[in-house]
Design an enzyme around this catalytic site. Structure first.
Site, PDB file in Angstrom:
ATOM      1  N   LYS A  86      78.938  80.597  26.724  1.00 31.37           N
ATOM      2  CA  LYS A  86      77.679  80.821  26.000  1.00 31.37           C
ATOM      3  C   LYS A  86      77.681  79.994  24.713  1.00 31.37           C
ATOM      4  O   LYS A  86      78.620  80.063  23.915  1.00 31.37           O
ATOM      5  CB  LYS A  86      77.517  82.309  25.677  1.00 31.37           C
ATOM      6  CG  LYS A  86      77.280  83.151  26.922  1.00 31.37           C
ATOM      7  CD  LYS A  86      77.238  84.620  26.598  1.00 31.37           C
ATOM      8  CE  LYS A  86      75.986  85.011  25.860  1.00 31.37           C
ATOM      9  NZ  LYS A  86      75.993  86.469  25.540  1.00 31.37           N
TER      10      LYS A  86
HETATM   11  C1  E4P Z   1      73.450  88.838  25.813  1.00 31.21           C
HETATM   12  O1  E4P Z   1      74.232  88.072  26.202  1.00 31.21           O
HETATM   13  C2  E4P Z   1      73.107  89.119  24.396  1.00 31.21           C
HETATM   14  O2  E4P Z   1      74.145  88.730  23.584  1.00 31.21           O
HETATM   15  C3  E4P Z   1      72.784  90.549  24.257  1.00 31.21           C
HETATM   16  O3  E4P Z   1      72.013  90.977  25.355  1.00 31.21           O
HETATM   17  C4  E4P Z   1      72.115  90.907  22.956  1.00 31.21           C
HETATM   18  O4  E4P Z   1      71.722  92.238  23.056  1.00 31.21           O
HETATM   19  P1  E4P Z   1      71.364  93.122  21.786  1.00 31.21           P
HETATM   20  O5  E4P Z   1      70.113  92.581  21.183  1.00 31.21           O
HETATM   21  O6  E4P Z   1      71.163  94.497  22.361  1.00 31.21           O
HETATM   22  O7  E4P Z   1      72.542  93.058  20.869  1.00 31.21           O
END
Ligand code: E4P
Length: 226
Positions: A86
């Site tokens: 990522k």
């Molecule tokens: C996914 O990879 C994101 O990092 C994650 O879904 C963010 O979610 P949040 O907004 O609930 O922290």
């Protein structure tokens, strides 16, 4: 639709993989830090549970392209299997995506709040783009609309990258994202369970069992009776 679990909690991953049709696990630095133990052990343990073929998305924490590429190469070598790195959609991240694409390392573009960020990431080589639906809603934006626009842009421009919608706070958001044609969602374990919850489903199952057992006996299943 690919269902992906947004957690690094091993018990939650075991449970979801046992019950549901899971395709992968996503983590981010916040999710990892919640476990508060060795980073590499967490990832290796997750890999053991989900297997080599399941997707595992792990975020680089460097803020320079050079650092992101180094992390991506290190993680690919150390964790292995079906791994996606990522990379946030900052300018250095886009630069890193171009380099990683050439190296054949799989990329998930993350921290996406606009459709244009997703489009540029895809053009730079991202395999998945992760728009943050609830975080967009939280700033008075429209997370579902952003996902719709990304799906539309990818169709219009013949782009192969897939949408990995992320950051959900409820099942309705997941439902609306599903209707856009987005290929995948990453949801936390609580939302994954809630996707199936309905009191009338439970009531119906209880009623079926009650009626069955009235005639065929308590604890009997279809194999036990004529
Ligand atoms: C996914 O990879 C994101 O990092 C994650 O879904 C963010 O979610 P949040 O907004 O609930 O922290």
């Amino acid at each position: 639709m690919l269902y992906i679990l947004d957690t690094a909690n091993l018990d939650a991953i075991k449970k979801a993989y046992d019950l549901y049709p899971m395709s992968g696990v996503t983590t981010n630095p916040t999710i990892i830090s919640k476990e508060n133990r060795s980073f590499l052990s967490i990832l290796k343990n997750i890999r053991e549970i989900v297997g080599e073929d399941s997707m595992l998305h792990v975020q680089a924490v460097s803020t320079t392209a050079e650092g992101m590429v180094k992390e991506a190469e290190y993680l690919t070598e150390t964790i292995g299997g079906n791994l996606y790195i990522k990379i946030p959609v900052i300018p250095e991240g886009i630069k890193a995506m171009k380099i990683l694409k050439k190296k054949g390392i799989k990329i998930t573009a993350t921290a996406i709040f606009t459709a244009q960020q997703a489009l540029m990431a895809a053009v730079a080589g991202a395999d998945f783009v992760a728009p943050y639906v609830n975080r967009i809603d939280n700033i008075s934006g429209n997370g579902i609309r952003v996902v719709e626009e990304i799906v539309q842009l990818f169709e219009l421009h013949n782009i192969d990258a897939k949408v990995l919608a992320a950051s959900f706070k409820n099942v309705q958001q997941v439902h609306e994202v599903s209707l856009t044609g987005a290929e995948s969602v990453t949801v936390n374990p609580e939302i994954m369970d809630k996707m199936l919850e309905h009191p009338l489903t439970d009531w119906s199952v209880d009623q079926f069992i009650k009626d069955w057992e009235n005639v065929y006996g308590e604890g009997k299943i279809t194999l036990d009776v004529e």
